[in-house]
Scaffold this motif. Structure first.
Motif, PDB file in Angstrom:
ATOM      1  N   ASP A  70       0.816  -1.224   0.000  1.00 21.18           N
ATOM      2  CA  ASP A  70       0.000   0.000   0.000  1.00 21.18           C
ATOM      3  C   ASP A  70       0.844   1.266   0.000  1.00 21.18           C
ATOM      4  O   ASP A  70       0.322   2.374  -0.039  1.00 21.18           O
ATOM      5  N   PHE A  71       2.172   1.112   0.061  1.00 22.18           N
ATOM      6  CA  PHE A  71       3.035   2.293   0.178  1.00 22.18           C
ATOM      7  C   PHE A  71       3.840   2.510  -1.108  1.00 22.18           C
ATOM      8  O   PHE A  71       4.193   1.552  -1.792  1.00 22.18           O
ATOM      9  N   ASP A  72       4.113   3.777  -1.407  1.00 22.77           N
ATOM     10  CA  ASP A  72       4.914   4.091  -2.608  1.00 22.77           C
ATOM     11  C   ASP A  72       6.410   4.114  -2.301  1.00 22.77           C
ATOM     12  O   ASP A  72       7.236   3.969  -3.191  1.00 22.77           O
ATOM     13  N   LYS A 127       3.253  10.454   3.761  1.00 19.15           N
ATOM     14  CA  LYS A 127       2.008   9.718   4.054  1.00 19.15           C
ATOM     15  C   LYS A 127       1.984   8.364   3.334  1.00 19.15           C
ATOM     16  O   LYS A 127       1.376   7.412   3.784  1.00 19.15           O
ATOM     17  N   LYS A 128       2.685   8.299   2.187  1.00 26.18           N
ATOM     18  CA  LYS A 128       2.687   7.062   1.393  1.00 26.18           C
ATOM     19  C   LYS A 128       4.005   6.313   1.590  1.00 26.18           C
ATOM     20  O   LYS A 128       4.456   5.563   0.706  1.00 26.18           O
ATOM     21  N   ASN A 164       2.392   3.797   9.397  1.00 22.05           N
ATOM     22  CA  ASN A 164       3.574   4.050   8.556  1.00 22.05           C
ATOM     23  C   ASN A 164       4.884   3.606   9.183  1.00 22.05           C
ATOM     24  O   ASN A 164       5.941   3.785   8.582  1.00 22.05           O
TER      25      ASN A 164
END
Ligand SMILES: O=P(O)(O)OC[C@H]1O[C@H](O)[C@H](O)[C@@H](O)[C@@H]1O
Length: 434
Positions: A70-72, A127-128, A164
Protein backbone atom coordinates in the motif's frame (compact mmCIF):
# COMPACT_ATOMS: atom_id res chain seq x y z
CA UNK A 1 25.24 -19.46 -10.05
CA UNK A 2 28.23 -20.23 -7.93
CA UNK A 3 31.02 -18.58 -5.99
CA UNK A 4 34.46 -19.99 -6.44
CA UNK A 5 37.60 -18.81 -4.72
CA UNK A 6 40.75 -18.79 -6.88
CA UNK A 7 43.97 -18.05 -5.07
CA UNK A 8 46.10 -16.14 -7.52
CA UNK A 9 49.62 -15.84 -6.25
CA UNK A 10 48.72 -17.51 -2.97
CA UNK A 11 48.89 -21.23 -3.63
CA UNK A 12 51.84 -21.03 -6.01
CA UNK A 13 54.78 -23.20 -5.11
CA UNK A 14 56.94 -20.08 -4.93
CA UNK A 15 58.10 -19.07 -1.46
CA UNK A 16 59.40 -15.54 -1.63
CA UNK A 17 59.77 -12.65 0.76
CA UNK A 18 56.27 -11.34 0.02
CA UNK A 19 54.47 -14.49 -0.89
CA UNK A 20 52.30 -17.06 0.81
CA UNK A 21 52.74 -20.72 0.11
CA UNK A 22 51.52 -24.12 1.23
CA UNK A 23 54.35 -24.25 3.73
CA UNK A 24 52.77 -21.34 5.58
CA UNK A 25 49.62 -23.39 5.97
CA UNK A 26 51.47 -26.48 7.14
CA UNK A 27 53.27 -24.43 9.80
CA UNK A 28 49.98 -23.38 11.41
CA UNK A 29 47.91 -26.51 10.78
CA UNK A 30 47.08 -26.98 14.46
CA UNK A 31 46.12 -23.32 14.83
CA UNK A 32 43.75 -23.60 11.86
CA UNK A 33 42.11 -26.71 13.29
CA UNK A 34 41.75 -25.05 16.68
CA UNK A 35 40.17 -21.96 15.12
CA UNK A 36 37.67 -24.14 13.28
CA UNK A 37 36.83 -26.15 16.41
CA UNK A 38 36.37 -23.01 18.52
CA UNK A 39 33.89 -21.48 16.06
CA UNK A 40 31.90 -24.70 15.91
CA UNK A 41 31.96 -24.98 19.71
CA UNK A 42 30.74 -21.38 20.08
CA UNK A 43 27.95 -22.21 17.64
CA UNK A 44 26.99 -25.26 19.71
CA UNK A 45 27.01 -23.09 22.85
CA UNK A 46 24.55 -20.79 21.06
CA UNK A 47 27.02 -17.90 21.19
CA UNK A 48 26.97 -17.30 17.42
CA UNK A 49 23.35 -16.53 16.65
CA UNK A 50 24.23 -15.48 13.08
CA UNK A 51 24.88 -19.15 12.29
CA UNK A 52 21.41 -20.07 13.55
CA UNK A 53 19.14 -17.30 12.20
CA UNK A 54 19.48 -18.51 8.61
CA UNK A 55 17.43 -21.55 9.72
CA UNK A 56 14.65 -19.47 11.30
CA UNK A 57 11.16 -19.34 9.81
CA UNK A 58 10.86 -16.45 7.33
CA UNK A 59 7.15 -16.83 6.65
CA UNK A 60 6.56 -14.14 9.30
CA UNK A 61 7.77 -11.56 6.77
CA UNK A 62 5.25 -12.39 4.06
CA UNK A 63 2.44 -10.57 5.87
CA UNK A 64 4.71 -7.49 6.08
CA UNK A 65 5.48 -7.80 2.35
CA UNK A 66 1.75 -7.73 1.57
CA UNK A 67 1.24 -4.85 3.99
CA UNK A 68 3.97 -2.81 2.29
CA UNK A 69 2.18 -2.94 -1.09
CA UNK A 70 0.00 0.00 0.00
CA UNK A 71 3.03 2.29 0.18
CA UNK A 72 4.91 4.09 -2.61
CA UNK A 73 8.18 4.53 -0.69
CA UNK A 74 10.30 2.67 1.82
CA UNK A 75 12.64 4.55 4.16
CA UNK A 76 15.09 2.63 6.35
CA UNK A 77 16.63 4.44 9.31
CA UNK A 78 19.67 2.86 10.99
CA UNK A 79 23.43 2.89 11.51
CA UNK A 80 26.23 0.37 11.03
CA UNK A 81 25.11 -3.22 11.23
CA UNK A 82 21.48 -2.10 11.38
CA UNK A 83 21.49 -0.74 7.84
CA UNK A 84 24.69 -1.57 5.88
CA UNK A 85 23.73 -5.18 5.19
CA UNK A 86 20.30 -4.17 3.95
CA UNK A 87 21.85 -1.56 1.66
CA UNK A 88 24.41 -4.09 0.40
CA UNK A 89 21.74 -6.62 -0.53
CA UNK A 90 19.26 -4.10 -1.93
CA UNK A 91 21.83 -2.39 -4.15
CA UNK A 92 23.60 -5.68 -4.93
CA UNK A 93 20.38 -7.11 -6.35
CA UNK A 94 18.50 -4.04 -7.62
CA UNK A 95 21.38 -1.84 -8.73
CA UNK A 96 22.24 1.78 -8.02
CA UNK A 97 19.54 3.44 -10.15
CA UNK A 98 16.55 1.38 -9.01
CA UNK A 99 14.64 4.45 -7.79
CA UNK A 100 14.91 6.03 -11.21
CA UNK A 101 13.53 2.93 -12.90
CA UNK A 102 10.71 1.96 -10.55
CA UNK A 103 7.59 3.46 -8.99
CA UNK A 104 8.45 2.25 -5.48
CA UNK A 105 11.27 4.41 -4.10
CA UNK A 106 13.72 3.20 -1.46
CA UNK A 107 15.82 5.52 0.72
CA UNK A 108 18.34 4.90 3.48
CA UNK A 109 18.76 7.40 6.31
CA UNK A 110 22.17 6.30 7.61
CA UNK A 111 23.70 9.49 8.96
CA UNK A 112 23.02 12.63 11.03
CA UNK A 113 23.69 14.91 8.06
CA UNK A 114 20.77 17.40 8.08
CA UNK A 115 20.96 17.93 4.30
CA UNK A 116 20.51 14.22 3.55
CA UNK A 117 17.48 13.90 5.84
CA UNK A 118 15.97 17.18 4.62
CA UNK A 119 16.40 16.31 0.93
CA UNK A 120 14.89 12.82 1.27
CA UNK A 121 11.91 14.16 3.21
CA UNK A 122 11.53 16.78 0.50
CA UNK A 123 11.39 14.15 -2.25
CA UNK A 124 8.89 11.72 -0.75
CA UNK A 125 5.23 11.84 0.20
CA UNK A 126 5.67 10.77 3.82
CA UNK A 127 2.01 9.72 4.05
CA UNK A 128 2.69 7.06 1.39
CA UNK A 129 5.96 5.95 3.00
CA UNK A 130 6.64 2.88 5.13
CA UNK A 131 9.37 3.83 7.63
CA UNK A 132 11.65 1.22 9.24
CA UNK A 133 13.53 2.37 12.36
CA UNK A 134 16.19 -0.23 13.16
CA UNK A 135 18.54 -0.33 16.14
CA UNK A 136 19.59 -3.32 18.22
CA UNK A 137 20.45 -1.15 21.25
CA UNK A 138 17.53 1.17 20.58
CA UNK A 139 19.71 4.08 21.70
CA UNK A 140 21.87 4.99 18.70
CA UNK A 141 21.71 8.80 18.53
CA UNK A 142 21.64 9.17 14.74
CA UNK A 143 18.88 6.58 14.37
CA UNK A 144 16.79 8.09 17.17
CA UNK A 145 17.27 11.62 15.82
CA UNK A 146 16.16 10.77 12.29
CA UNK A 147 13.27 8.66 13.57
CA UNK A 148 11.98 11.35 15.97
CA UNK A 149 12.06 13.94 13.18
CA UNK A 150 10.08 11.66 10.85
CA UNK A 151 7.68 10.53 13.60
CA UNK A 152 6.88 14.17 14.44
CA UNK A 153 6.24 14.98 10.78
CA UNK A 154 4.00 11.92 10.37
CA UNK A 155 2.02 12.87 13.48
CA UNK A 156 1.52 16.29 11.92
CA UNK A 157 0.08 15.00 8.63
CA UNK A 158 -1.96 11.92 9.50
CA UNK A 159 -3.79 10.57 12.53
CA UNK A 160 -3.02 7.06 11.20
CA UNK A 161 0.75 7.61 11.54
CA UNK A 162 1.14 4.32 13.40
CA UNK A 163 0.46 2.50 10.11
CA UNK A 164 3.57 4.05 8.56
CA UNK A 165 6.07 2.84 11.13
CA UNK A 166 7.86 -0.48 11.72
CA UNK A 167 10.48 -0.73 14.47
CA UNK A 168 13.20 -3.38 14.78
CA UNK A 169 14.71 -3.04 18.23
CA UNK A 170 15.37 -5.20 21.26
CA UNK A 171 15.60 -2.57 23.94
CA UNK A 172 16.41 1.09 24.65
CA UNK A 173 14.52 4.27 23.81
CA UNK A 174 13.38 3.09 20.39
CA UNK A 175 11.80 -0.04 21.87
CA UNK A 176 10.13 2.06 24.59
CA UNK A 177 8.63 4.35 21.95
CA UNK A 178 7.41 1.34 19.94
CA UNK A 179 5.78 -0.12 23.08
CA UNK A 180 4.19 3.21 24.05
CA UNK A 181 2.87 3.94 20.57
CA UNK A 182 1.98 0.36 19.65
CA UNK A 183 4.09 0.35 16.47
CA UNK A 184 4.58 -2.87 14.50
CA UNK A 185 7.87 -4.23 15.73
CA UNK A 186 10.30 -7.11 15.34
CA UNK A 187 13.08 -8.24 17.63
CA UNK A 188 16.42 -9.80 16.75
CA UNK A 189 18.05 -12.59 18.79
CA UNK A 190 20.34 -11.17 21.52
CA UNK A 191 23.20 -13.50 20.48
CA UNK A 192 23.44 -11.93 17.02
CA UNK A 193 25.94 -9.09 16.75
CA UNK A 194 24.76 -5.99 14.86
CA UNK A 195 27.21 -6.37 11.97
CA UNK A 196 26.23 -10.06 11.69
CA UNK A 197 22.48 -9.41 11.78
CA UNK A 198 21.38 -8.85 8.17
CA UNK A 199 19.76 -12.32 7.96
CA UNK A 200 17.58 -11.47 10.99
CA UNK A 201 14.60 -9.07 11.06
CA UNK A 202 17.18 -6.25 10.73
CA UNK A 203 17.57 -7.04 7.05
CA UNK A 204 14.70 -9.38 6.18
CA UNK A 205 11.90 -7.09 7.40
CA UNK A 206 12.78 -4.12 5.13
CA UNK A 207 14.16 -6.27 2.28
CA UNK A 208 10.96 -8.31 1.87
CA UNK A 209 9.19 -4.98 1.24
CA UNK A 210 11.72 -4.01 -1.45
CA UNK A 211 10.86 -6.81 -3.87
CA UNK A 212 13.88 -8.83 -2.73
CA UNK A 213 13.49 -12.63 -2.81
CA UNK A 214 14.46 -13.28 0.81
CA UNK A 215 13.93 -17.02 0.35
CA UNK A 216 16.67 -17.18 -2.32
CA UNK A 217 18.85 -14.94 -0.15
CA UNK A 218 18.60 -17.32 2.79
CA UNK A 219 19.04 -20.36 0.54
CA UNK A 220 22.37 -18.92 -0.60
CA UNK A 221 23.47 -18.37 2.98
CA UNK A 222 22.50 -21.94 3.89
CA UNK A 223 24.42 -23.29 0.90
CA UNK A 224 27.53 -21.42 2.03
CA UNK A 225 26.94 -22.61 5.61
CA UNK A 226 27.25 -26.22 4.46
CA UNK A 227 30.65 -25.43 2.91
CA UNK A 228 31.83 -23.49 5.98
CA UNK A 229 31.11 -26.40 8.32
CA UNK A 230 33.77 -28.50 6.60
CA UNK A 231 36.98 -28.93 8.61
CA UNK A 232 38.97 -29.48 5.43
CA UNK A 233 40.39 -26.02 4.71
CA UNK A 234 40.62 -26.80 1.00
CA UNK A 235 36.84 -27.33 0.93
CA UNK A 236 35.95 -24.49 3.32
CA UNK A 237 36.28 -21.09 1.54
CA UNK A 238 35.72 -19.04 4.69
CA UNK A 239 38.36 -20.92 6.70
CA UNK A 240 40.74 -20.75 3.73
CA UNK A 241 40.23 -17.03 3.13
CA UNK A 242 40.55 -16.26 6.84
CA UNK A 243 43.79 -18.25 6.98
CA UNK A 244 45.18 -16.51 3.91
CA UNK A 245 44.42 -13.12 5.46
CA UNK A 246 45.91 -14.28 8.77
CA UNK A 247 49.14 -15.46 7.13
CA UNK A 248 49.27 -12.29 5.03
CA UNK A 249 48.74 -10.18 8.16
CA UNK A 250 51.66 -11.90 9.85
CA UNK A 251 53.74 -11.07 6.79
CA UNK A 252 52.98 -7.37 7.21
CA UNK A 253 49.88 -7.11 5.01
CA UNK A 254 48.02 -4.79 7.35
CA UNK A 255 45.59 -3.58 4.69
CA UNK A 256 42.91 -5.74 3.09
CA UNK A 257 41.63 -4.24 -0.15
CA UNK A 258 38.28 -5.46 -1.46
CA UNK A 259 37.89 -4.62 -5.15
CA UNK A 260 34.63 -5.62 -6.80
CA UNK A 261 34.46 -5.07 -10.57
CA UNK A 262 30.77 -4.20 -10.51
CA UNK A 263 29.08 -1.04 -9.16
CA UNK A 264 26.30 -3.10 -7.56
CA UNK A 265 28.78 -4.40 -4.93
CA UNK A 266 30.01 -1.01 -3.70
CA UNK A 267 27.64 -1.01 -0.70
CA UNK A 268 28.64 -4.64 -0.03
CA UNK A 269 32.16 -3.23 0.29
CA UNK A 270 30.96 -0.75 2.91
CA UNK A 271 29.27 -3.60 4.81
CA UNK A 272 32.51 -5.64 4.66
CA UNK A 273 34.44 -2.58 5.86
CA UNK A 274 32.48 -2.42 9.11
CA UNK A 275 32.49 -6.21 9.55
CA UNK A 276 36.27 -6.55 9.16
CA UNK A 277 37.32 -3.33 10.91
CA UNK A 278 35.04 -3.63 13.93
CA UNK A 279 35.55 -7.38 14.36
CA UNK A 280 39.33 -7.65 14.20
CA UNK A 281 40.49 -4.14 15.16
CA UNK A 282 41.23 -5.06 18.77
CA UNK A 283 44.11 -4.94 21.30
CA UNK A 284 46.51 -3.28 18.87
CA UNK A 285 45.71 -5.81 16.16
CA UNK A 286 43.92 -4.97 12.94
CA UNK A 287 43.90 -5.37 9.18
CA UNK A 288 42.43 -2.17 7.73
CA UNK A 289 39.70 -2.84 5.13
CA UNK A 290 39.80 -0.57 2.09
CA UNK A 291 37.11 -0.58 -0.58
CA UNK A 292 38.14 0.01 -4.17
CA UNK A 293 35.80 -0.26 -7.14
CA UNK A 294 37.01 -1.73 -10.40
CA UNK A 295 37.71 -0.62 -12.99
CA UNK A 296 37.57 3.05 -11.97
CA UNK A 297 39.84 2.85 -8.93
CA UNK A 298 42.64 1.54 -11.12
CA UNK A 299 42.84 5.22 -11.99
CA UNK A 300 43.08 6.38 -8.39
CA UNK A 301 44.65 3.76 -6.09
CA UNK A 302 46.45 1.20 -8.26
CA UNK A 303 49.70 3.21 -8.27
CA UNK A 304 49.83 2.84 -4.47
CA UNK A 305 48.87 -0.85 -4.57
CA UNK A 306 51.49 -1.60 -7.22
CA UNK A 307 54.36 0.60 -6.15
CA UNK A 308 53.75 1.77 -2.61
CA UNK A 309 54.26 0.03 0.72
CA UNK A 310 54.09 -3.76 0.36
CA UNK A 311 51.44 -3.93 3.08
CA UNK A 312 48.35 -4.98 1.15
CA UNK A 313 46.42 -8.08 0.18
CA UNK A 314 43.74 -7.61 -2.47
CA UNK A 315 40.51 -9.55 -3.06
CA UNK A 316 38.93 -9.14 -6.48
CA UNK A 317 35.24 -9.87 -6.91
CA UNK A 318 34.25 -10.55 -10.51
CA UNK A 319 30.71 -11.10 -11.77
CA UNK A 320 30.66 -12.96 -15.08
CA UNK A 321 27.14 -12.16 -16.27
CA UNK A 322 26.01 -8.52 -16.12
CA UNK A 323 22.30 -7.71 -16.37
CA UNK A 324 22.94 -5.73 -19.55
CA UNK A 325 25.79 -5.14 -22.01
CA UNK A 326 26.70 -2.62 -24.72
CA UNK A 327 28.82 -2.98 -27.85
CA UNK A 328 31.60 -0.51 -28.73
CA UNK A 329 32.15 0.71 -32.28
CA UNK A 330 35.65 2.03 -32.75
CA UNK A 331 38.60 2.23 -35.12
CA UNK A 332 40.96 0.88 -32.46
CA UNK A 333 41.34 -2.24 -30.32
CA UNK A 334 37.96 -1.55 -28.66
CA UNK A 335 36.08 -2.18 -31.89
CA UNK A 336 33.23 -4.70 -31.61
CA UNK A 337 34.14 -5.29 -27.98
CA UNK A 338 31.50 -4.89 -25.28
CA UNK A 339 31.75 -3.01 -21.98
CA UNK A 340 31.62 -6.31 -20.11
CA UNK A 341 34.62 -7.58 -22.08
CA UNK A 342 36.44 -4.36 -21.30
CA UNK A 343 35.84 -4.47 -17.53
CA UNK A 344 36.66 -8.19 -17.34
CA UNK A 345 39.90 -7.56 -19.27
CA UNK A 346 40.76 -4.69 -16.94
CA UNK A 347 40.26 -6.89 -13.90
CA UNK A 348 42.44 -9.63 -15.39
CA UNK A 349 45.10 -7.12 -16.42
CA UNK A 350 45.21 -5.64 -12.92
CA UNK A 351 45.31 -9.09 -11.33
CA UNK A 352 48.20 -10.23 -13.52
CA UNK A 353 50.22 -7.03 -13.02
CA UNK A 354 49.77 -7.23 -9.24
CA UNK A 355 50.77 -10.90 -9.30
CA UNK A 356 53.86 -10.09 -11.36
CA UNK A 357 54.61 -7.47 -8.72
CA UNK A 358 54.29 -10.11 -5.98
CA UNK A 359 51.23 -8.49 -4.40
CA UNK A 360 49.14 -11.29 -2.87
CA UNK A 361 45.66 -11.32 -4.33
CA UNK A 362 42.59 -13.51 -4.28
CA UNK A 363 39.66 -13.77 -6.67
CA UNK A 364 36.03 -14.41 -5.82
CA UNK A 365 34.19 -15.26 -9.02
CA UNK A 366 30.39 -14.96 -9.09
CA UNK A 367 28.53 -16.29 -12.11
CA UNK A 368 25.49 -14.00 -11.71
CA UNK A 369 24.86 -11.46 -8.90
CA UNK A 370 21.42 -12.09 -7.40
CA UNK A 371 19.78 -12.82 -4.03
CA UNK A 372 21.14 -16.37 -3.93
CA UNK A 373 24.76 -15.50 -4.67
CA UNK A 374 24.87 -12.36 -2.53
CA UNK A 375 23.44 -14.46 0.30
CA UNK A 376 26.39 -16.84 -0.20
CA UNK A 377 28.86 -13.95 -0.36
CA UNK A 378 27.63 -12.26 2.80
CA UNK A 379 27.56 -15.48 4.81
CA UNK A 380 31.04 -16.38 3.50
CA UNK A 381 32.41 -13.16 5.00
CA UNK A 382 30.52 -13.58 8.28
CA UNK A 383 32.11 -17.00 8.72
CA UNK A 384 35.51 -15.78 7.50
CA UNK A 385 35.38 -13.08 10.18
CA UNK A 386 34.51 -15.60 12.89
CA UNK A 387 37.44 -17.83 11.88
CA UNK A 388 39.80 -14.82 11.62
CA UNK A 389 38.88 -13.79 15.17
CA UNK A 390 39.91 -17.22 16.46
CA UNK A 391 43.14 -17.23 14.43
CA UNK A 392 44.05 -13.80 15.88
CA UNK A 393 42.83 -14.92 19.32
CA UNK A 394 40.60 -11.88 19.76
CA UNK A 395 36.87 -11.41 20.39
CA UNK A 396 35.44 -10.66 16.94
CA UNK A 397 31.95 -10.03 18.29
CA UNK A 398 32.19 -6.93 20.45
CA UNK A 399 33.18 -3.30 19.84
CA UNK A 400 34.13 -1.78 23.22
CA UNK A 401 36.24 1.03 21.77
CA UNK A 402 33.33 2.78 20.03
CA UNK A 403 31.64 3.72 23.30
CA UNK A 404 34.14 6.46 24.31
CA UNK A 405 33.16 8.91 21.58
CA UNK A 406 29.48 8.37 22.26
CA UNK A 407 29.87 9.24 25.95
CA UNK A 408 31.68 12.50 25.10
CA UNK A 409 29.07 13.36 22.45
CA UNK A 410 26.27 12.81 24.93
CA UNK A 411 28.04 14.97 27.53
CA UNK A 412 28.46 17.75 24.95
CA UNK A 413 24.79 17.57 24.03
CA UNK A 414 23.71 17.56 27.67
CA UNK A 415 26.05 20.27 28.97
CA UNK A 416 27.01 22.64 26.16
CA UNK A 417 24.59 25.42 25.24
CA UNK A 418 23.31 24.73 21.72
CA UNK A 419 25.30 27.28 19.73
CA UNK A 420 28.58 26.66 21.57
CA UNK A 421 29.12 23.14 20.18
CA UNK A 422 29.54 24.38 16.61
CA UNK A 423 32.17 26.85 17.78
CA UNK A 424 33.93 24.50 20.20
CA UNK A 425 37.32 23.52 18.83
CA UNK A 426 39.27 20.56 20.20
CA UNK A 427 42.24 22.06 22.11
CA UNK A 428 45.90 21.32 21.28
CA UNK A 429 45.05 20.41 17.71
CA UNK A 430 45.99 22.05 14.44
CA UNK A 431 42.85 23.34 12.67
CA UNK A 432 42.49 24.63 9.13
CA UNK A 433 39.56 26.98 8.64
CA UNK A 434 38.30 27.00 5.03
O1 LIG B 1 21.97 -1.39 15.97
P1 LIG B 1 22.43 -0.28 16.87
O2 LIG B 1 22.37 -0.64 18.31
O3 LIG B 1 21.74 1.01 16.53
O4 LIG B 1 24.00 -0.04 16.58
C1 LIG B 1 24.41 0.43 15.33
C2 LIG B 1 25.94 0.37 15.25
O5 LIG B 1 26.49 1.31 16.16
C3 LIG B 1 27.40 0.87 17.15
O6 LIG B 1 28.10 2.02 17.57
C4 LIG B 1 28.41 -0.17 16.71
O7 LIG B 1 29.62 0.43 16.32
C5 LIG B 1 27.96 -1.00 15.55
O8 LIG B 1 28.48 -2.32 15.71
C6 LIG B 1 26.45 -1.04 15.44
O9 LIG B 1 26.08 -1.83 14.31
Amino acid sequence: MNIELNYTNIMDEIIYEEGISLLDFVNIKEKINTAYDKVMQKCKNDELGFMKIIYDDILIYYELKEYSKDFDNIVVIGMGGSILGTQAIYEGVKGIHYNDLNDKKVYFLDNSDPEKTFEILNIINLKKTLVFAISKSGNTAETLANFLIIEEKLKGITKDYKKNIVVVANTGELKNIADREGYKFYRMPENVGGRFSVFSAVGLAPLCCMDIDIEALIEGAKEMDKLCRNKDIFKNPALMNATIHYIAYNKGKTISVLMPYIERLHKFGLWYRQLWAESIGKNGIGQTPVISLGAKDQHSQLQLYMDGLKNIIITFITVHKFKYDLKIRSSNYLNNRTLSTLIHSEQKGTEISLTNNKIPNISINIDELNEYTIGKLIYLYEMQTAFMGELLEINAFNQPAVEGGKIITRKLLEECPVDEIKESKPTKKYCIEI
